[in-house]
Motif scaffolding. Structure first.
Motif, PDB file in Angstrom:
ATOM      1  N   ASN A 204       0.820  -1.207   0.000  1.00  0.00           N
ATOM      2  CA  ASN A 204       0.000   0.000   0.000  1.00  0.00           C
ATOM      3  C   ASN A 204       0.861   1.268   0.000  1.00  0.00           C
ATOM      4  O   ASN A 204       0.555   2.246  -0.687  1.00  0.00           O
ATOM      5  CB  ASN A 204      -0.935  -0.006   1.207  1.00  0.00           C
ATOM      6  N   LYS A 205       1.939   1.255   0.805  1.00  0.00           N
ATOM      7  CA  LYS A 205       2.844   2.407   0.822  1.00  0.00           C
ATOM      8  C   LYS A 205       3.468   2.642  -0.553  1.00  0.00           C
ATOM      9  O   LYS A 205       3.526   3.781  -1.051  1.00  0.00           O
ATOM     10  CB  LYS A 205       3.962   2.194   1.842  1.00  0.00           C
ATOM     11  N   ILE A 206       3.948   1.585  -1.157  1.00  0.00           N
ATOM     12  CA  ILE A 206       4.583   1.708  -2.469  1.00  0.00           C
ATOM     13  C   ILE A 206       3.600   2.271  -3.481  1.00  0.00           C
ATOM     14  O   ILE A 206       3.929   3.177  -4.265  1.00  0.00           O
ATOM     15  CB  ILE A 206       5.129   0.341  -2.918  1.00  0.00           C
ATOM     16  N   ALA A 207       2.371   1.751  -3.479  1.00  0.00           N
ATOM     17  CA  ALA A 207       1.378   2.209  -4.443  1.00  0.00           C
ATOM     18  C   ALA A 207       1.087   3.696  -4.263  1.00  0.00           C
ATOM     19  O   ALA A 207       0.954   4.436  -5.255  1.00  0.00           O
ATOM     20  CB  ALA A 207       0.097   1.385  -4.296  1.00  0.00           C
ATOM     21  N   GLU A 208       1.000   4.162  -3.010  1.00  0.00           N
ATOM     22  CA  GLU A 208       0.679   5.554  -2.750  1.00  0.00           C
ATOM     23  C   GLU A 208       1.812   6.474  -3.202  1.00  0.00           C
ATOM     24  O   GLU A 208       1.581   7.487  -3.879  1.00  0.00           O
ATOM     25  CB  GLU A 208       0.403   5.754  -1.262  1.00  0.00           C
ATOM     26  N   VAL A 209       3.038   6.144  -2.821  1.00  0.00           N
ATOM     27  CA  VAL A 209       4.172   6.999  -3.200  1.00  0.00           C
ATOM     28  C   VAL A 209       4.376   6.969  -4.711  1.00  0.00           C
ATOM     29  O   VAL A 209       4.634   8.012  -5.343  1.00  0.00           O
ATOM     30  CB  VAL A 209       5.445   6.564  -2.458  1.00  0.00           C
ATOM     31  N   ARG A 210       4.248   5.810  -5.301  1.00  0.00           N
ATOM     32  CA  ARG A 210       4.429   5.702  -6.755  1.00  0.00           C
ATOM     33  C   ARG A 210       3.393   6.548  -7.501  1.00  0.00           C
ATOM     34  O   ARG A 210       3.718   7.248  -8.467  1.00  0.00           O
ATOM     35  CB  ARG A 210       4.334   4.234  -7.156  1.00  0.00           C
ATOM     36  N   ALA A 211       2.149   6.494  -7.034  1.00  0.00           N
ATOM     37  CA  ALA A 211       1.091   7.269  -7.692  1.00  0.00           C
ATOM     38  C   ALA A 211       1.340   8.763  -7.562  1.00  0.00           C
ATOM     39  O   ALA A 211       1.164   9.520  -8.535  1.00  0.00           O
ATOM     40  CB  ALA A 211      -0.261   6.900  -7.095  1.00  0.00           C
ATOM     41  N   GLN A 212       1.754   9.207  -6.363  1.00  0.00           N
ATOM     42  CA  GLN A 212       2.031  10.626  -6.187  1.00  0.00           C
ATOM     43  C   GLN A 212       3.209  11.083  -7.050  1.00  0.00           C
ATOM     44  O   GLN A 212       3.190  12.178  -7.622  1.00  0.00           O
ATOM     45  CB  GLN A 212       2.318  10.925  -4.713  1.00  0.00           C
ATOM     46  N   ALA A 213       4.245  10.247  -7.121  1.00  0.00           N
ATOM     47  CA  ALA A 213       5.405  10.608  -7.937  1.00  0.00           C
ATOM     48  C   ALA A 213       5.034  10.700  -9.411  1.00  0.00           C
ATOM     49  O   ALA A 213       5.487  11.604 -10.129  1.00  0.00           O
ATOM     50  CB  ALA A 213       6.518   9.597  -7.721  1.00  0.00           C
ATOM     51  N   GLU A 214       4.205   9.786  -9.891  1.00  0.00           N
ATOM     52  CA  GLU A 214       3.807   9.793 -11.300  1.00  0.00           C
ATOM     53  C   GLU A 214       3.038  11.056 -11.638  1.00  0.00           C
ATOM     54  O   GLU A 214       3.178  11.612 -12.737  1.00  0.00           O
ATOM     55  CB  GLU A 214       2.983   8.545 -11.615  1.00  0.00           C
ATOM     56  N   LYS A 215       2.230  11.535 -10.700  1.00  0.00           N
ATOM     57  CA  LYS A 215       1.499  12.788 -10.934  1.00  0.00           C
ATOM     58  C   LYS A 215       2.452  13.965 -11.095  1.00  0.00           C
ATOM     59  O   LYS A 215       2.114  14.956 -11.760  1.00  0.00           O
ATOM     60  CB  LYS A 215       0.543  13.056  -9.773  1.00  0.00           C
ATOM     61  N   LYS A 216       3.615  13.880 -10.495  1.00  0.00           N
ATOM     62  CA  LYS A 216       4.617  14.941 -10.595  1.00  0.00           C
ATOM     63  C   LYS A 216       5.618  14.686 -11.721  1.00  0.00           C
ATOM     64  O   LYS A 216       6.608  15.402 -11.865  1.00  0.00           O
ATOM     65  CB  LYS A 216       5.364  15.071  -9.258  1.00  0.00           C
ATOM     66  N   GLY A 217       5.372  13.636 -12.489  1.00  0.00           N
ATOM     67  CA  GLY A 217       6.275  13.304 -13.583  1.00  0.00           C
ATOM     68  C   GLY A 217       7.590  12.715 -13.134  1.00  0.00           C
ATOM     69  O   GLY A 217       8.593  12.819 -13.854  1.00  0.00           O
ATOM     70  N   ARG A 218       7.600  12.072 -11.981  1.00  0.00           N
ATOM     71  CA  ARG A 218       8.825  11.513 -11.429  1.00  0.00           C
ATOM     72  C   ARG A 218       8.675  10.007 -11.207  1.00  0.00           C
ATOM     73  O   ARG A 218       7.562   9.488 -11.173  1.00  0.00           O
ATOM     74  CB  ARG A 218       9.190  12.162 -10.087  1.00  0.00           C
ATOM     75  N   GLN A 219       9.800   9.351 -11.035  1.00  0.00           N
ATOM     76  CA  GLN A 219       9.830   7.946 -10.635  1.00  0.00           C
ATOM     77  C   GLN A 219      10.621   7.812  -9.345  1.00  0.00           C
ATOM     78  O   GLN A 219      11.678   8.426  -9.202  1.00  0.00           O
ATOM     79  CB  GLN A 219      10.460   7.070 -11.714  1.00  0.00           C
ATOM     80  N   VAL A 220      10.090   7.048  -8.420  1.00  0.00           N
ATOM     81  CA  VAL A 220      10.754   6.798  -7.144  1.00  0.00           C
ATOM     82  C   VAL A 220      11.008   5.299  -7.026  1.00  0.00           C
ATOM     83  O   VAL A 220      10.154   4.489  -7.385  1.00  0.00           O
ATOM     84  CB  VAL A 220       9.892   7.297  -5.953  1.00  0.00           C
ATOM     85  N   ARG A 221      12.179   4.961  -6.532  1.00  0.00           N
ATOM     86  CA  ARG A 221      12.512   3.559  -6.274  1.00  0.00           C
ATOM     87  C   ARG A 221      12.332   3.289  -4.775  1.00  0.00           C
ATOM     88  O   ARG A 221      12.151   4.221  -3.988  1.00  0.00           O
ATOM     89  CB  ARG A 221      13.929   3.281  -6.758  1.00  0.00           C
ATOM     90  N   PHE A 222      12.404   2.013  -4.380  1.00  0.00           N
ATOM     91  CA  PHE A 222      11.963   1.666  -3.034  1.00  0.00           C
ATOM     92  C   PHE A 222      12.954   0.753  -2.312  1.00  0.00           C
ATOM     93  O   PHE A 222      13.644  -0.063  -2.927  1.00  0.00           O
ATOM     94  CB  PHE A 222      10.584   0.984  -3.099  1.00  0.00           C
ATOM     95  N   GLY A 223      12.992   0.934  -0.988  1.00  0.00           N
ATOM     96  CA  GLY A 223      13.846   0.115  -0.137  1.00  0.00           C
ATOM     97  C   GLY A 223      13.162  -0.172   1.178  1.00  0.00           C
ATOM     98  O   GLY A 223      12.138   0.437   1.527  1.00  0.00           O
ATOM     99  N   ILE A 224      13.728  -1.089   1.939  1.00  0.00           N
ATOM    100  CA  ILE A 224      13.151  -1.511   3.215  1.00  0.00           C
ATOM    101  C   ILE A 224      14.259  -1.684   4.238  1.00  0.00           C
ATOM    102  O   ILE A 224      15.370  -2.117   3.908  1.00  0.00           O
ATOM    103  CB  ILE A 224      12.340  -2.811   3.047  1.00  0.00           C
ATOM    104  N   ARG A 225      13.957  -1.334   5.481  1.00  0.00           N
ATOM    105  CA  ARG A 225      14.911  -1.429   6.596  1.00  0.00           C
ATOM    106  C   ARG A 225      14.439  -2.523   7.532  1.00  0.00           C
ATOM    107  O   ARG A 225      13.355  -2.433   8.122  1.00  0.00           O
ATOM    108  CB  ARG A 225      14.982  -0.069   7.307  1.00  0.00           C
ATOM    109  N   LEU A 226      15.236  -3.572   7.672  1.00  0.00           N
ATOM    110  CA  LEU A 226      14.884  -4.753   8.453  1.00  0.00           C
ATOM    111  C   LEU A 226      16.085  -5.266   9.230  1.00  0.00           C
ATOM    112  O   LEU A 226      17.223  -5.133   8.785  1.00  0.00           O
ATOM    113  CB  LEU A 226      14.423  -5.887   7.525  1.00  0.00           C
ATOM    114  N   HIS A 227      15.811  -5.871  10.371  1.00  0.00           N
ATOM    115  CA  HIS A 227      16.803  -6.730  11.008  1.00  0.00           C
ATOM    116  C   HIS A 227      16.646  -8.131  10.407  1.00  0.00           C
ATOM    117  O   HIS A 227      15.617  -8.451   9.793  1.00  0.00           O
ATOM    118  CB  HIS A 227      16.590  -6.781  12.517  1.00  0.00           C
ATOM    119  N   VAL A 228      17.638  -8.955  10.605  1.00  0.00           N
ATOM    120  CA  VAL A 228      17.557 -10.309  10.074  1.00  0.00           C
ATOM    121  C   VAL A 228      18.181 -11.270  11.078  1.00  0.00           C
ATOM    122  O   VAL A 228      19.239 -10.993  11.662  1.00  0.00           O
ATOM    123  CB  VAL A 228      18.235 -10.395   8.685  1.00  0.00           C
ATOM    124  N   ILE A 229      17.490 -12.374  11.315  1.00  0.00           N
ATOM    125  CA  ILE A 229      18.007 -13.466  12.150  1.00  0.00           C
ATOM    126  C   ILE A 229      17.879 -14.727  11.307  1.00  0.00           C
ATOM    127  O   ILE A 229      16.821 -15.355  11.248  1.00  0.00           O
ATOM    128  CB  ILE A 229      17.230 -13.595  13.481  1.00  0.00           C
TER     129      ILE A 229
END
Length: 393
Positions: A204-229
């Motif tokens: 849902n977050k990705i879809a929202e940011v991507r849609a807003q960026a497209e309205k501004k004529g931009r593209q945004v890429r995505f990342g995630i911050r996680l711990h790992v065990i």
């Protein structure tokens, strides 16, 4: 995938909420972690910011000469510095590191800490300030002479005389879950970062940011911050997760949650709501565990499981559009090796080849009885044993 590791300049150890097994995090130790990440093929390292951390810019700069290819994701704090000062710092770092800087824009979410730094703006005002800051910063980094008269930022004939090496400027990363933060991401940044949430929430977050960026004529890429065990088996991994919080008592959890409740960060609130301070409700999605958030602010979730299970969860995020994974684990030195050795052979990791020691032969492990190399690992077991080099073949 670009996989990053984490420099724990705020502390490290074997148990959360306890001095037992704690380590002195000095320059020698963070150098070890950075060099391990460089050697293992991580794309870069996140250097954290805040009053609980060593200064991110000084820490990162000290690691430039002791690493060879590692990139540094370093925080710029609107409100703590002017856009012109931040531009000079970033451009100098980028040139002196031969283009290894990545910029992490941090607006801040703890009003108590912000007040200690002289910032007394509301949540919405801080994002207004960030918008103005980034408008000026980006123009300066691209060589413009800038006069700007905003609500929070004012500058007259500002100019960056020594430009950055990367064009138009080092890639900009940014995280935030509020509508104001997502608007900033759509307008200004190259990579939008989220903390580790269940897959549908991240989608849902990705879809929202991507849609807003497209309205501004931009593209945004995505990342995630996680711990790992990650371990060779599910049982080992979950035992390690439980061991990590085994020294946490109810009073410590309550105290931590009380401190985190004062934050006006939407992202922090979402992290806290995943577990609500209840240690019996920490598995919030397949292999996604919220135990770290019982005592730690910011990123509070970990992927827990066998190498195959954790890699499968990472691929699910990857299929959503997440291409940058910023990982960490306790203790950070050992877990940097463990995560790379177990996960990299199972993932489409965009990494450098692991650095070999100067003048050495191929790494084969310890010789059997001082005479015979250990066997090569092939087939189904290739992802769960042997060395990174063997399994990468």
């Amino acid at each position: 995938m670009n996989v990053f590791w984490f420099i724990p300049s705020h502390g490290d150890g074997r148990y959360l909420g306890s001095a037992e097994g704690a380590r002195t995090v000095d320059h020698d130790y963070i150098r070890q972690i950075a060099q391990a990440a460089d050697r293992l093929g991580y794309h870069g390292v996140l250097v954290p910011t805040g009053k609980a951390c060593e200064d991110a810019w000084i820490a990162a700069a000290s690691l430039i000469p002791v690493t060879r290819r590692l990139k540094f994701l370093v925080a710029v704090r609107p409100g703590l510095m002017s856009p012109s000062a931040a531009a000079r710092m970033a451009a100098t770092f980028d040139r002196f590191s031969d283009g290894r800087l990545l910029v992490n824009v941090v607006t801040g979410g703890d009003p108590h800490e912000l007040a200690g730094d002289g910032i007394f703006l509301s949540h919405e005002e801080r994002y207004e300030q960030t918008d103005e800051f980034m408008t000026v910063w980006r123009r300066l980094m691209q060589g413009e002479q800038v006069t700007y008269n905003g609500k929070h930022v004012r500058t007259e004939d500002s100019q960056l005389l020594f430009p950055p090496l990367q064009k138009p400027y080092p890639p900009v990363y940014f995280g935030g879950s509020s509508p104001a933060a997502q608007s900033i991401a759509a307008e200004h940044v190259d990579f939008y970062l989220t903390w580790g949430e269940p897959i549908e929430d991240v989608a849902n977050k990705i879809a929202e940011v991507r849609a807003q960026a497209e309205k501004k004529g931009r593209q945004v890429r995505f990342g995630i911050r996680l711990h790992v065990i990650v371990r060779e088996t599910e049982q080992e991994a979950w035992a390690a997760a439980n061991r990590l919080i085994s020294r946490l008592d109810d009073d410590t959890i309550a105290e931590a949650q009380s401190i985190l409740a004062r934050y006006d960060s939407v992202g922090q609130r979402r992290m806290s709501e995943l577990h609500k301070g209840d240690r019996s409700a920490l598995v919030i999605a397949p292999n996604l565990w919220a135990g770290i958030g019982l005592a730690r602010g910011g990123a509070g979730t970990a992927l827990v499981g066998s190498a195959e299970a954790v890699a499968a969860r990472m691929r699910e995020y990857f299929e959503l559009g997440i291409e940058t994974f910023v990982l960490s684990g306790y203790p950070h030195l050992e877990e940097a090796y463990r995560a790379a050795e177990l996960l990299f052979p199972l993932l489409p990791v965009k990494s450098h080849e692991p650095l070999a020691p100067h003048g050495s032969l191929e790494a084969v492990g310890e010789l059997i009885a001082y005479n015979k190399p250990p066997r090569k690992v092939t087939g189904p077991q290739a992802g769960t044993g042997g060395t990174l080099h063997e399994r990468a073949k």
